[in-house]
Design a protein around this motif. Structure first.
Motif, PDB file in Angstrom:
ATOM      1  N   THR B 156       2.910 -19.595 -21.506  1.00 34.84           N
ATOM      2  CA  THR B 156       4.016 -18.756 -21.959  1.00 34.84           C
ATOM      3  C   THR B 156       3.485 -17.455 -22.561  1.00 34.84           C
ATOM      4  O   THR B 156       3.991 -16.371 -22.278  1.00 34.84           O
ATOM      5  CB  THR B 156       4.866 -19.499 -23.003  1.00 34.84           C
ATOM      6  N   LEU B 157       2.442 -17.571 -23.386  1.00 31.13           N
ATOM      7  CA  LEU B 157       1.872 -16.365 -23.999  1.00 31.13           C
ATOM      8  C   LEU B 157       1.317 -15.434 -22.928  1.00 31.13           C
ATOM      9  O   LEU B 157       1.508 -14.224 -22.972  1.00 31.13           O
ATOM     10  CB  LEU B 157       0.769 -16.756 -24.990  1.00 31.13           C
ATOM     11  N   MET B 158       0.622 -16.040 -21.940  1.00 35.48           N
ATOM     12  CA  MET B 158       0.023 -15.206 -20.900  1.00 35.48           C
ATOM     13  C   MET B 158       1.087 -14.576 -20.008  1.00 35.48           C
ATOM     14  O   MET B 158       0.866 -13.512 -19.430  1.00 35.48           O
ATOM     15  CB  MET B 158      -0.925 -16.033 -20.046  1.00 35.48           C
ATOM     16  N   GLY B 159       2.231 -15.252 -19.912  1.00 36.16           N
ATOM     17  CA  GLY B 159       3.289 -14.738 -19.048  1.00 36.16           C
ATOM     18  C   GLY B 159       4.084 -13.613 -19.692  1.00 36.16           C
ATOM     19  O   GLY B 159       4.887 -12.960 -19.037  1.00 36.16           O
ATOM     20  N   CYS B 160       3.854 -13.381 -20.997  1.00 32.84           N
ATOM     21  CA  CYS B 160       4.660 -12.397 -21.738  1.00 32.84           C
ATOM     22  C   CYS B 160       4.767 -11.053 -21.029  1.00 32.84           C
ATOM     23  O   CYS B 160       5.836 -10.450 -20.989  1.00 32.84           O
ATOM     24  CB  CYS B 160       4.092 -12.196 -23.132  1.00 32.84           C
ATOM     25  N   LYS B 161       3.654 -10.579 -20.471  1.00 29.55           N
ATOM     26  CA  LYS B 161       3.701  -9.213 -19.924  1.00 29.55           C
ATOM     27  C   LYS B 161       4.461  -9.155 -18.601  1.00 29.55           C
ATOM     28  O   LYS B 161       4.839  -8.069 -18.167  1.00 29.55           O
ATOM     29  CB  LYS B 161       2.286  -8.651 -19.795  1.00 29.55           C
ATOM     30  N   ASP B 162       4.701 -10.291 -17.978  1.00 24.27           N
ATOM     31  CA  ASP B 162       5.470 -10.289 -16.730  1.00 24.27           C
ATOM     32  C   ASP B 162       6.935 -10.647 -16.962  1.00 24.27           C
ATOM     33  O   ASP B 162       7.689 -10.849 -16.027  1.00 24.27           O
ATOM     34  CB  ASP B 162       4.858 -11.281 -15.732  1.00 24.27           C
ATOM     35  N   GLN B 250       5.606 -21.819  -9.723  1.00 23.63           N
ATOM     36  CA  GLN B 250       5.698 -20.503  -9.103  1.00 23.63           C
ATOM     37  C   GLN B 250       5.612 -19.402 -10.149  1.00 23.63           C
ATOM     38  O   GLN B 250       4.989 -18.369  -9.909  1.00 23.63           O
ATOM     39  CB  GLN B 250       7.012 -20.374  -8.320  1.00 23.63           C
ATOM     40  N   ALA B 251       6.245 -19.646 -11.308  1.00 22.71           N
ATOM     41  CA  ALA B 251       6.221 -18.620 -12.356  1.00 22.71           C
ATOM     42  C   ALA B 251       4.786 -18.373 -12.815  1.00 22.71           C
ATOM     43  O   ALA B 251       4.354 -17.238 -12.962  1.00 22.71           O
ATOM     44  CB  ALA B 251       7.094 -19.034 -13.537  1.00 22.71           C
ATOM     45  N   ILE B 252       4.045 -19.451 -13.004  1.00 16.18           N
ATOM     46  CA  ILE B 252       2.689 -19.285 -13.526  1.00 16.18           C
ATOM     47  C   ILE B 252       1.763 -18.711 -12.456  1.00 16.18           C
ATOM     48  O   ILE B 252       0.761 -18.081 -12.764  1.00 16.18           O
ATOM     49  CB  ILE B 252       2.148 -20.624 -14.066  1.00 16.18           C
ATOM     50  N   SER B 253       2.114 -18.915 -11.184  1.00 17.35           N
ATOM     51  CA  SER B 253       1.244 -18.383 -10.131  1.00 17.35           C
ATOM     52  C   SER B 253       1.226 -16.857 -10.165  1.00 17.35           C
ATOM     53  O   SER B 253       0.317 -16.223  -9.655  1.00 17.35           O
ATOM     54  CB  SER B 253       1.699 -18.884  -8.763  1.00 17.35           C
ATOM     55  N   ILE B 254       2.220 -16.246 -10.793  1.00 15.28           N
ATOM     56  CA  ILE B 254       2.270 -14.786 -10.889  1.00 15.28           C
ATOM     57  C   ILE B 254       1.420 -14.287 -12.047  1.00 15.28           C
ATOM     58  O   ILE B 254       0.853 -13.212 -12.007  1.00 15.28           O
ATOM     59  CB  ILE B 254       3.734 -14.351 -11.087  1.00 15.28           C
ATOM     60  N   SER B 256      -1.360 -13.500 -14.692  1.00 19.00           N
ATOM     61  CA  SER B 256      -2.810 -13.362 -14.684  1.00 19.00           C
ATOM     62  C   SER B 256      -3.224 -12.592 -15.923  1.00 19.00           C
ATOM     63  O   SER B 256      -2.454 -11.840 -16.498  1.00 19.00           O
ATOM     64  CB  SER B 256      -3.270 -12.630 -13.432  1.00 19.00           C
ATOM     65  N   LEU B 257      -4.447 -12.818 -16.336  1.00 16.62           N
ATOM     66  CA  LEU B 257      -4.990 -12.084 -17.475  1.00 16.62           C
ATOM     67  C   LEU B 257      -6.129 -11.248 -16.912  1.00 16.62           C
ATOM     68  O   LEU B 257      -7.200 -11.774 -16.616  1.00 16.62           O
ATOM     69  CB  LEU B 257      -5.480 -13.083 -18.524  1.00 16.62           C
ATOM     70  N   GLY B 258      -5.875  -9.980 -16.710  1.00 18.16           N
ATOM     71  CA  GLY B 258      -6.868  -9.142 -16.051  1.00 18.16           C
ATOM     72  C   GLY B 258      -7.041  -9.601 -14.616  1.00 18.16           C
ATOM     73  O   GLY B 258      -6.152 -10.198 -14.031  1.00 18.16           O
ATOM     74  N   ASP B 259      -8.186  -9.288 -14.039  1.00 20.70           N
ATOM     75  CA  ASP B 259      -8.432  -9.715 -12.664  1.00 20.70           C
ATOM     76  C   ASP B 259      -9.127 -11.063 -12.637  1.00 20.70           C
ATOM     77  O   ASP B 259      -9.282 -11.675 -11.586  1.00 20.70           O
ATOM     78  CB  ASP B 259      -9.321  -8.680 -11.945  1.00 20.70           C
ATOM     79  N   PHE B 260      -9.569 -11.501 -13.796  1.00 15.60           N
ATOM     80  CA  PHE B 260     -10.435 -12.673 -13.824  1.00 15.60           C
ATOM     81  C   PHE B 260      -9.676 -13.979 -13.995  1.00 15.60           C
ATOM     82  O   PHE B 260      -9.858 -14.915 -13.236  1.00 15.60           O
ATOM     83  CB  PHE B 260     -11.465 -12.507 -14.939  1.00 15.60           C
TER      84      PHE B 260
END
Lengths: 380, 368
Positions: B156-162, B250-254, B256-260
């Motif tokens: 959830t935290l990582m998804g914040c920017k999307d 599907q939501a999490i597949s989008i 990403s944190l940087g390119d890595f």
């Protein structure tokens, strides 16, 4: 006990080695990674003609290879490629799909279903529309810095969207959401071939406007920037202003922008208030007057605001009159804020949108003048 | 000396994991759309009376399993008939859970792996952990619980920017009748299903307050489910989320944190299947315990093996395709309510009446 323990550990290690992973193991060197593909109309009696850009992983330096295939559906064309190559095409790393203008005008829905429903391609794929005769032409251009053309296009698009703001990089899941909603129409970025000296080169070329799933119009890169302003997607880019001249003479670098879209419903008639709040840096002054004083700054701010306001009004008018397709998502904002009105009038939205009144207010603030405090003076 | 009791914390984790075992299917509500979170919240509130009911039953008969309680309350014949019904329910639910956890794996990751093979491995692990006693599952769940909470919060935290927060609007625009109807479905799947967890309380110390255990588990589970639902809708948007069987993945597949740091969806896949495993194992345990009470199996182990075999077989034919899996949902409440509400309510009423009529006798039988 020690023996039993070591047997146990051995069994567990064996289990980890044998029973983890999938049934049909696939080695990397038996797969052809597809970086992207182009979809054109079929030439040999089939409906679609696909051109894949493949990454050959066997060599040290990845070299792009193009593979062409035909089929009556997208998946059919992909499977038919098996008869031409010894390696199975693998779509997990597919970055972008380029669609020919001809197919986009006939309807894009049949072209995106495969990437949505198959387990391999990802939802973050970007779709682009080729402004050339075919989409395959784009793939045949030699990239400048990257070794793969699709990756070059994809990275350019990401950079453009964040630094230049003349391209709207729509990802697949965003596209499907726009396509399904009644209050917003789909837009996709366009690409064309240009000349770089004598060498042909690809260049991003504005935005394609869709009505339902059919492409109906095209926005220039500059109009796309205004579109991004309205959609609150601006993260960078420049604003050119003509102060006291016919030609642009002041360059403002956009720091950040915030656009608020506020729908108002008065006497059952909707209108939209658009308020833009932009912070810029005065980055270049090519005129021969000094604007580096509070009055001058205020003057530039005022003229810049007027320019952006005019551009916005012009774009909205153009879209309303020429394509009547709500690419700005005004319908969605009305749905979100006035659900009851939307429910009653959703069916007539196309007509309402055409005569929708938009009040644009722009507030541009110059936050700094970069590192100089004066313009370049020329002695008498 | 091995410790054969389940602590309060373990019981709480087990119930939470049991509920979250269905999260694979509950990442987004088709009818409620952006108001899915409200449906879950309302379902949790509607579950409270059932929660008090279950806690009261456990309180009345501490350290006794659900089936002994039924036989004690309804007598030998009627008690065994109700036990058989309960066994059927756990076997059915167990096979549904086994099937959809496996379907999730074969749909998204291991597309060519036969489902039966994944059934087999999940069943073997369940067998292995259960033959050593139910407390094993309690201990395991305490670890898995942390993994699952971590996965939901991190993604959830990582998804914040999307995320696009406009996706939640219009807030609470659903017809209250529709909202209530969907909440009842969400009440029966997954909250009410926890009636299957009741036999575990035989291994929980009588000092533990079951009400507290249930309430804590309910709070955490509701929180996680709402968070996951919001994350899915905020990232995907209602229309795209609507298209997928597994919107969380599907939501999490989008994201990403940087390119890595990309492809985090495997984290979601792992935790969803992990939770599914606990739900499946719980169903196996309950079914085996019931079978033992009805047919008098010589050892608990043989009852566990039998119930796993039955669930395994049923799972292979419980539905023929993924669409059928979701088609079943609208009718489920009518079927599930008889086990989740009517049966426990009957137990409680009969027990309370008997308790008041012949207080000394029941009291004696409880102490036996």
């Amino acid at each position: 006990m020690r023996v039993l323990k070591s047997i146990c550990i051995l069994v567990l290690v064996l289990c980890m080695l044998c029973f983890t992973g999938c049934w049909n193991y696939r080695e990397l060197d038996n797969l052809s990674m597809v970086s992207g593909f182009a979809i054109d109309k079929g030439q040999e009696g089939h409906k679609y003609h696909l051109t894949f850009e493949l990454l050959n992983l066997v060599e040290d330096k990845p070299k792009p290879k193009l593979l062409e295939s035909e089929g009556d559906t997208i998946f059919d064309a992909i499977r038919n490629a098996v008869s031409k190559t010894q390696k199975k095409l693998f779509f997990s790393h597919c970055k972008a799909v380029i669609i020919s203008k001809e197919l986009a005008e006939e309807g894009i829905r049949p072209l995106i279903d495969f990437c949505l429903s198959d387990a391999e391609p990802r939802l973050s794929i970007n779709y682009l529309i080729s402004n050339e005769k075919t989409a395959a032409e784009i793939l045949k251009i030699k990239p400048i810095t990257d070794s793969l053309q699709i990756i070059e296009v994809w990275k350019t698009m990401q950079l453009d969207a964040s630094q230049l703001s003349k391209t709207y990089a729509v990802r697949l899941y965003q596209a499907t959401d726009m396509l399904a909603s009644n209050g917003i129409s789909l837009v996709l970025p366009c690409i064309k071939i240009n000349k770089n000296g004598d060498v042909p080169i690809t260049e991003l070329n504005g935005t394609a406007i869709f009505k339902k799933d059919k492409m109906i119009a095209h926005l220039t890169p500059d109009e796309t920037k205004t579109l991004l302003f309205i959609k609150n997607q601006i993260t960078g880019g420049l604003l050119l202003v003509n102060v006291d001249s016919i030609e642009p003479n002041i360059t403002l670098e956009i720091g950040d922008n915030r656009t608020k879209i506020n729908p108002v419903i008065k006497n059952e008639i909707p209108s939209i208030d658009i308020a833009m709040d932009t912070r810029v840096t005065l980055a270049e002054n090519t005129s021969d007057s000094d604007y580096y004083n509070p009055e001058g700054i205020r003057k530039v701010e005022k003229i810049a605001s007027e320019t952006l306001k005019n551009d916005t009004n012009k774009l909205i008018k153009k879209v309303q009159n020429e394509c009547a397709s709500d690419i700005f998502g005004f319908g969605d904002t009305i749905h979100q804020n006035y659900p009851d009105w939307w429910k009653a009038n959703e069916k007539n939205w196309d007509k309402t949108f055409r005569s929708l009144k938009c009040n644009v207010s722009v507030n541009i603030e110059i936050k700094s003048t970069s590192v100089t405090k004066s313009y370049v003076k020329v002695g008498e | 000396m091995l410790n054969h009791t389940i602590t309060a914390k373990q019981a709480q984790c087990l119930i939470s994991m049991f509920w979250l075992g269905t999260m694979i299917l509950l990442g987004y509500n088709k009818t409620l759309k952006q108001d899915s979170w409200a449906g879950i919240l309302l379902a949790a509130i509607l579950f409270l009376p059932l929660l008090f009911l279950y806690a009261r039953i456990i309180r009345l008969f501490p350290c006794q399993d659900f089936f002994s309680i039924m036989i004690k309350v309804f007598g030998n014949v009627l008690g065994k008939i109700f036990s058989a019904a309960m066994v059927f329910y756990s076997i059915h639910l167990g096979s549904l859970v086994l099937k959809h956890s496996t379907q999730f794996i074969t749909d998204l990751n291991l597309t060519a792996t036969p489902q039966a093979l994944i059934f087999l491995f999940l069943s073997l692990i369940a067998l292995w952990s259960l033959v050593h006693g139910p407390e094993n599952l309690g201990r395991l769940s305490k670890f898995a619980y942390v993994v699952l909470i971590g996965a939901v919060i991190v993604t959830t935290l990582m998804g914040c920017k999307d995320m696009n927060f406009d996706n939640l609007k219009p807030v609470l625009n659903t017809n209250y009748k529709v909202l209530l109807g969907q909440s009842v479905i969400l009440l029966t799947v997954p909250f009410g299903e926890s009636v299957i967890c009741l036999p575990f309380f035989a291994a929980v110390s009588s000092l533990v307050n079951p009400l507290k255990v249930f309430l804590k588990a309910l709070a955490v589970t509701t929180g996680l489910m709402i968070l996951a639902n919001l994350r899915n809708v905020l990232i995907l948007g209602t229309e795209t989320a609507d298209m997928y069987y597994y919107p969380a993945y599907q939501a999490i597949s989008i994201v990403s944190l940087g390119d890595f740091f990309t492809r985090m969806e495997i984290l979601i896949g792992l935790s969803l299947v992990l939770a599914g495993f606990f739900k499946f194992a719980t169903c196996v345990y309950t079914a085996s315990l019931g079978l033992r009470k009805i047919i008098n199996f010589p050892t608990p182990q043989s009852a566990i093996v039998q119930s796993i075999l039955v669930i395994f077989t049923l799972a292979t034919m419980v539905y023929s395709n993924t669409i059928e899996m979701l088609d079943f949902f609208p009718y489920y409440p009518y079927y599930a309510m008889s086990f989740q509400l009517i049966l426990p309510l009957a137990i409680l009423i009969t027990a309370e009446i008997k308790m008041r009529k012949k207080k000394p006798e029941i009291a004696q039988s409880i102490t036996n």
